[in-house]
Design a protein around this motif. Structure first.
Motif: not given
Length: 211
Positions: A83-88, A126-135, A138-144, A155-160
């Motif tokens: 749910y985030s970026m690679p460590a490096l 899977s990125y849905h309240p009823q999916g296995y990622n639960r959210y 967009d819920a994972f974008l606030p740190p960016y 912060f421009l609209p992401p391409l995912v």
């Protein structure tokens, strides 16, 4: 170990693109590897393969800061891992976007744009309240978003691309084509005319006292 050498400050008239790509195993990449190949063909793009450039995790901060100064658009390209970026890439942010340079009295990135280009293993459903990622994703974008805001960047609209392991080949090809078109057409994206500039968030001196 990488030498910490001084790099001449680039001209502020350069409105290019700095693409920071982070993938720990390019040989296993189905999507990101093709995105990087497309970016290499765009004249305005300077590319940094983080894992290729800094395999020892020793980041050349002066060089990276000079490249950021030279660019108007900064692109973070990576697969989503836990749910985030690679460590490096996280280390790159920690080391390069320093207090007094990027924020907290420093305004080196003020007025620039930040664009996230990411891929996920899980499908969109899977990125849905009823999916296995639960959210929703967009819920994972606030740190960016807040990283951009703290530095006074838009912060421009992401391409995912979701489900990168399993989506059809034509969808991958279309995704790569959109990515390249966006790089080639920046900064004449229609939506940018409607996006306000973002003033840097002021950090009180008391919150970050000098050592």
């Amino acid at each position: 170990m990488h030498a910490q050498h001084q790099v001449p400050e680039p001209s502020t008239s350069n409105k290019g693109i700095y693409l920071v790509a982070a993938h720990p195993n390019w040989n296993a990449s189905r999507v990101n590897r093709r995105l990087v190949a497309a970016a290499r063909e765009v004249a305005t793009v300077q590319l940094c393969d983080l894992f290729g450039s800094y395999p020892d995790y020793c980041i050349d901060v002066p060089t990276e800061q000079a490249r950021l100064r030279a660019a108007q658009l900064v692109v973070l390209l990576h697969p989503v891992q836990w749910y985030s970026m690679p460590a490096l890439l996280k280390l790159w942010l920690d080391d390069v976007l320093t207090h007094g340079w990027a924020y907290g009295g420093g305004h080196a990135l003020q007025g620039k744009d930040l664009w996230l280009v990411a891929s996920t293993g899980g499908p969109d459903a899977s990125y849905h309240p009823q999916g296995y990622n639960r959210y929703f994703f967009d819920a994972f974008l606030p740190p960016y978003e807040q990283t951009a805001a703290l530095c006074g960047m838009r912060f421009l609209p992401p391409l995912v691309l979701h489900g990168a392991h399993a989506v059809e080949e034509d969808e991958v090809a279309q995704h790569v084509a959109v990515f390249r078109e966006r790089l080639e057409s920046y900064p004449t994206w229609p939506e940018l005319d409607e996006m306000e500039t973002c003033p840097a968030c002021e950090v009180p001196t008391a919150d970050r006292p000098e050592n």
